[in-house]
Scaffold this active site. Structure first.
Site, PDB file in Angstrom:
ATOM      1  N   GLU A   1      34.801  14.392 -51.833  1.00 20.24           N
ATOM      2  CA  GLU A   1      34.574  14.600 -50.539  1.00 20.24           C
ATOM      3  C   GLU A   1      36.027  14.408 -49.534  1.00 20.24           C
ATOM      4  OE1 GLU A   1      31.710  15.295 -47.027  1.00 20.24           O
ATOM      5  OE2 GLU A   1      30.985  14.428 -49.046  1.00 20.24           O
TER       6      GLU A   1
ATOM      7  N   SER B   1      40.760  10.011 -45.410  1.00 26.09           N
ATOM      8  CA  SER B   1      41.423  10.389 -46.122  1.00 26.09           C
ATOM      9  C   SER B   1      42.001  10.138 -47.304  1.00 26.09           C
ATOM     10  CB  SER B   1      42.391  11.261 -45.432  1.00 26.09           C
ATOM     11  OG  SER B   1      41.601  12.633 -44.467  1.00 26.09           O
ATOM     12  N   ASN B   2      42.089  10.849 -48.379  1.00 32.17           N
ATOM     13  CA  ASN B   2      42.807  10.044 -50.417  1.00 32.17           C
ATOM     14  C   ASN B   2      42.105   8.740 -50.195  1.00 32.17           C
ATOM     15  OD1 ASN B   2      44.184  12.541 -49.235  1.00 32.17           O
ATOM     16  ND2 ASN B   2      45.675  11.553 -47.924  1.00 32.17           N
ATOM     17  N   ARG B   3      40.671   8.235 -49.544  1.00 35.96           N
ATOM     18  CA  ARG B   3      40.303   7.176 -49.994  1.00 35.96           C
ATOM     19  C   ARG B   3      40.986   5.859 -49.150  1.00 35.96           C
ATOM     20  NH1 ARG B   3      36.920  10.231 -51.048  1.00 35.96           N
ATOM     21  NH2 ARG B   3      35.987  10.678 -52.965  1.00 35.96           N
ATOM     22  N   MET B   4      42.183   6.227 -48.223  1.00 28.77           N
ATOM     23  CA  MET B   4      42.685   5.136 -47.780  1.00 28.77           C
ATOM     24  C   MET B   4      41.500   4.888 -46.061  1.00 28.77           C
ATOM     25  SD  MET B   4      44.879   4.406 -49.444  1.00 28.77           S
ATOM     26  CE  MET B   4      46.909   3.632 -48.079  1.00 28.77           C
TER      27      MET B   4
END
Ligand SMILES: Cc1cc2nc3c(=O)[nH]c(=O)nc-3n(C[C@H](O)[C@H](O)[C@H](O)COP(=O)(O)O)c2cc1C
Length: 217
Positions: free
Chosen positions: A8, A188-191
């Site tokens: 997600e 977003s993008n696990r950042m």
């Protein structure tokens, strides 16, 4: 079990140092109000982590029942597993996971029993049957079956029928005096954004000023 393979996107809404109040307890209250407004189920539920005498970690959910500039208040049985652990080692953790908002708050601190008068006041605010339940459960201790548990409850109900229920001396509140409070916002993008407030508790319980730092996700 589709959830195991889902990736997600946790969104674009950012969290940076300029968005947060200087006092992390005030900031926590803002996020709790926002979790209430978002109609999160039991927004005041958190996972309490303790470490017992033999350094074994254990976690369980409890409900936050108060928060002010001193810390986080919850109530329980002092003779439960968590009570025994806190008596041996007051270092605890707390996790508030407001997942549908892509938010979590992580707290580390020291748990202290609150003043008996404060426990009395909170116990007095509870519904009659919840008060009776405090008398009828030796929390965390084994019992032979459900019928025996119901029997304990019925006996306590009969004993306190039509009467005020006093607080058992083994039941009451703790306050977590925080030393670390991390506000986590999924991105977003696990950042993800992680902003942590840290302070130390010195002699006589005197605390240092909060320092703020960003942690890598
Ligand atoms: C949503 C939720 C809220 C709970 N709130 C409390 C609470 O406020 N106090 C409490 O003692 N137990 C509460 N419990 C039960 C605890 O999770 C736990 O089973 C109990 O305190 C015994 O834990 P222990 O054996 O580790 O001491 C709650 C459980 C859930 C799922």
């Amino acid at each position: 079990m589709d959830s195991l393979n889902r990736h997600e996107d946790y969104g674009q809404e950012l969290l940076d140092e300029t968005h947060l109040l200087a006092d992390p307890l005030e900031q926590f209250k803002d996020w709790l109000r926002e979790a209430e407004a978002a109609q999160i189920y039991e927004p005041n539920a958190f996972v309490l982590g303790t470490v017992d005498e033999e350094h074994r970690s254990r976690s369980r959910t409890v409900l936050l029942k108060g928060v002010d500039d001193r810390g986080f208040f919850f109530a329980t049985n002092y003779l439960s597993r968590k009570g025994e652990a806190v008596a041996a080692n007051p270092n605890v953790s707390a996790v508030f996971g407001w997942y549908s908002m892509y938010r979590q708050v992580l707290i580390q601190g020291v748990a202290e029993k609150v003043d008996p008068a404060e426990s009395d006041a909170y116990f007095g605010s509870r519904p009659h049957d919840s008060q009776v339940a405090a008398w009828s459960s030796h929390q965390s201790h084994p019992i032979e079956n459900r019928a025996a548990l119901d029997d304990q409850f019925d006996q306590a109900l009969a004993k306190f029928k039509g009467a005020d229920v006093p607080r058992p001396n083994y039941w009451g509140g703790y306050r977590i005096i925080p030393t670390r409070i991390e506000f986590w916002k999924g991105r977003s993008n696990r950042m993800h954004d992680r902003i942590e407030f840290v302070r130390t508790i010195g002699g006589y319980g005197i605390t240092s000023e909060w320092q703020i730092q960003r942690l890598q996700p």
